[in-house]
Motif scaffolding. Structure first.
Motif, PDB file in Angstrom:
ATOM      1  N   PRO A   8      91.378  69.789  71.071  1.00 47.51           N
ATOM      2  CA  PRO A   8      91.252  68.583  71.900  1.00 47.51           C
ATOM      3  C   PRO A   8      90.963  68.953  73.350  1.00 47.51           C
ATOM      4  CG  PRO A   8      93.213  68.488  70.528  1.00 47.51           C
ATOM      5  CD  PRO A   8      92.694  69.889  70.440  1.00 47.51           C
ATOM      6  N   GLU A  12      97.048  65.776  76.277  1.00 47.47           N
ATOM      7  CA  GLU A  12      97.804  64.645  75.737  1.00 47.47           C
ATOM      8  C   GLU A  12      97.656  64.531  74.223  1.00 47.47           C
ATOM      9  OE1 GLU A  12      98.261  59.822  76.529  1.00 47.47           O
ATOM     10  OE2 GLU A  12      96.626  60.959  77.451  1.00 47.47           O
ATOM     11  N   ASP A  13      96.495  64.913  73.705  1.00 43.70           N
ATOM     12  CA  ASP A  13      96.235  64.793  72.270  1.00 43.70           C
ATOM     13  C   ASP A  13      97.010  65.808  71.441  1.00 43.70           C
ATOM     14  OD1 ASP A  13      94.519  62.680  72.741  1.00 43.70           O
ATOM     15  OD2 ASP A  13      92.760  63.978  72.920  1.00 43.70           O
ATOM     16  N   ARG A  51      98.480  71.102  65.180  1.00 44.11           N
ATOM     17  CA  ARG A  51      97.377  71.174  66.149  1.00 44.11           C
ATOM     18  C   ARG A  51      97.416  72.497  66.902  1.00 44.11           C
ATOM     19  NH1 ARG A  51      97.914  64.851  68.179  1.00 44.11           N
ATOM     20  NH2 ARG A  51      97.490  63.965  66.117  1.00 44.11           N
TER      21      ARG A  51
END
Length: 246
Positions: A8, A12-13, A51
């Motif tokens: 990302p 924030e993601d 992530r």
């Protein structure tokens, strides 16, 4: 999914609900480093593990071969040129691989930019997150770096003080996002409190955040691999440095 898609471009993601709470200014940790007694925050649970693992895999596949080895061993003259007992003076020693993401013509920078890593480290949400923990405004013109620790890699005692830089001489903030492979057994950050190296925290997690209010004395212990896992044990660090806002 392409490799770029798992990086990302906004910090924030990557955040869990707990991380978003910090970003929104609703956490008890907001302003943590504004306390003069606090120089360092280590925090797990703010970044989504899956992530973080996706980014780690991208780094392994696309950037490992583009890193530059950094090796500054102990100078032999620190022993053999001593004139008096108990007058040791040790400069900073280090062994790690790195890429400075400010050299825009370097292959490592170009690849990192293509993958979205440069945008991630320059993202407004990362700066805002650091600002919330720091408790004061930070300059959005930041520095970016990628580090990779393999087995035995370390950073010796140092304080990260830059008295020759007028903007950094009174301190600054570093944010480190650690992305360790499952083959890593441990790596610790040891730091000084009240003039002694009494504090230690493990930093070899996946998606583990460390935020520093520099300068202060600290060192990173040699990375240790799990038995039989030396070949694939690595800890990546995505690093952003922020000066205080004018």
């Amino acid at each position: 999914m392409s490799r770029k898609a798992v990086v990302p471009t906004e910090f924030e993601d990557l955040l869990t609900p707990a991380g978003r709470k910090v970003l929104g200014g609703r956490s008890d940790l907001c302003g943590f480093l504004a306390n003069p007694r606090q120089r360092f925050l280590a925090a797990d649970g703010f970044v989504v593990k899956s992530r973080a693992e996706g980014i780690r895999r991208v780094l392994e596949a696309d950037l490992r071969d583009l890193l530059t080895p950094m090796s500054d061993p102990i100078p032999p003259e620190t022993i053999w040129e001593m004139k008096h007992d108990y007058e040791e003076w040790l400069p900073k020693t280090v062994r790690v691989s790195t890429a400075y993401l400010e050299k825009k013509k370097e292959k490592a920078y170009l690849r990192a930019a293509e993958l979205g890593l440069v945008d991630l480290l320059k993202s407004e949400s990362l700066a805002a997150f650091a600002e919330k923990i720091a408790g004061q405004r930070l300059d959005r013109k930041s520095g970016q770096q990628i580090l990779c620790y393999g087995p035995g890699d370390y950073a010796g005692p140092h304080n990260d003080h830059h008295p020759e830089n007028s903007r950094a001489a009174k301190g600054y903030v570093d944010v480190h996002l650690s992305l360790a492979s499952k083959e890593v057994d441990h790596q610790y950050l040891v730091y000084a409190k009240a003039g002694h190296f009494t504090e230690m925290v493990q930093v070899s997690g996946l998606g583990f955040l460390t935020i520093y209010r520099l300068p202060f004395w600290h060192y990173t212990t040699p990375l240790q691999a799990k038995p039989g896992k030396v070949a694939s044990a690595r800890r990546w660090v995505l690093l952003a440095t922020y000066l205080y806002g004018k």
